[in-house]
Design a protein around this motif. Structure first.
Motif, short mmCIF file in Angstrom:
data_model
loop_
_atom_site.label_atom_id
_atom_site.label_comp_id
_atom_site.label_asym_id
_atom_site.label_seq_id
_atom_site.Cartn_x
_atom_site.Cartn_y
_atom_site.Cartn_z
N SER A 1 8.11 24.35 13.20
CA SER A 1 8.37 24.15 14.62
C SER A 1 7.33 24.84 15.51
O SER A 1 7.20 24.50 16.69
N THR B 1 4.72 23.00 17.76
CA THR B 1 5.01 22.48 19.10
C THR B 1 4.26 23.24 20.19
O THR B 1 4.28 22.83 21.35
N THR C 1 2.06 20.74 21.86
CA THR C 1 2.68 19.83 22.82
C THR C 1 3.06 20.58 24.10
O THR C 1 3.01 20.02 25.18
N THR D 1 5.91 16.76 11.91
CA THR D 1 6.66 17.48 12.96
C THR D 1 6.82 16.66 14.24
O THR D 1 7.59 17.02 15.11
N VAL E 1 4.40 16.23 16.42
CA VAL E 1 3.44 16.72 17.42
C VAL E 1 2.39 15.68 17.75
O VAL E 1 1.94 15.56 18.90
#
Length: 251
Positions: free
Chosen positions: A63, A66, A69, A99, A101
């Motif tokens: 995670s 991210t 992003t 993921t 992304v």
């Protein structure tokens, strides 16, 4: 679980007209903000693109990807600089794609393929920058700066709106931070961006009267009403508060 002693180094280089960041170390909760702010800062310098080589980056928790992003979200409206990841090992690139992304930040195996993917033909950007002293006379200086350059760029119809916005942003810097405001003005097509940098890392937020009365309107509420979009972007040295105006925002 993150390691409080996690280390991350981000080096900067230039390739063609793009900024190339090389991230080495561990990306986790203790280094997340460092990575995000490094990408945002690179984008605010407005290269053609920001390329981030993550081939040597250890990411214990998926995670954490991210972060890219999140950085893209911060620069999506302005300065709208593309962010691309470089990851040579195919297995690692596949893990990044898994993921989600890459819906917003594509991943490429090398710098050449990333550069080749960039869209050519965006409107020409014109940019100017002025650092002002931390005193009230800078309010007039910022308005004169906006007037001069929008006149030079034949965008005089936007001068009244831009002057109100730069006045609010510079006044906020002087009142809340005491740091020297740095005014940046940019035109791209028919749109103009007014941005003001300061050395305080607290994000700019709208504040209304605590009683909720109608007799008070915050400066940023005025900016919100007069602009196409506005935001507060963190930088390693503070923040940049910006607003984009276009023909629909004429006064």
């Amino acid at each position: 679980m993150s390691n409080s002693s996690s280390q991350l180094t981000v080096s900067t280089d230039t390739v063609a007209r793009a900024c190339l960041l090389r991230a080495v170390g561990t990306l986790d909760s203790s280094t997340y903000l460092q990575m995000r702010d490094s990408v945002i800062k690179a984008a605010l310098d407005e290269p053609q693109a920001v390329l981030v080589d993550v081939s040597e980056l250890a990411v214990p928790v998926p995670s954490a990807w991210t972060v890219f992003t999140s950085a893209r979200w911060h620069v999506n409206t302005w300065p709208d600089i593309p962010i691309l990841l470089i990851c040579a090992p195919p297995a690692a690139a596949a893990r990044i794609s898994h993921t989600g992304v890459t819906r917003y930040v594509p991943v490429h195996p090398d710098v050449d393929s990333a550069l080749a993917s960039l869209v050519i033909g965006k409107p020409l950007r014109r940019r100017v920058r002025l650092q002002l002293p931390p005193r009230t006379s800078s309010l007039r200086g910022s308005r004169d700066f906006v007037t001069e350059w929008l006149t030079n760029w034949s965008l005089g119809e936007l001068i009244p709106t831009a002057k109100v916005i730069v006045d609010v942003l510079v006044e906020n810097v002087l009142h809340h931070t005491g740091s020297p405001p740095v005014v940046r003005l940019e035109s791209a097509g028919s749109a103009v961006t007014i941005a003001v940098e300061d050395t305080d890392d607290a994000p700019a937020v709208r504040r209304e009267a605590p009683t909720g009365g109608a007799g008070y309107t915050s400066g940023l509420a005025v900016v919100d009403a007069l602009s196409r979009a506005w935001g507060s972007s963190p930088t390693p040295g503070g923040k940049t508060v910006w607003a984009v105006v276009g023909p629909e925002n004429l006064l």
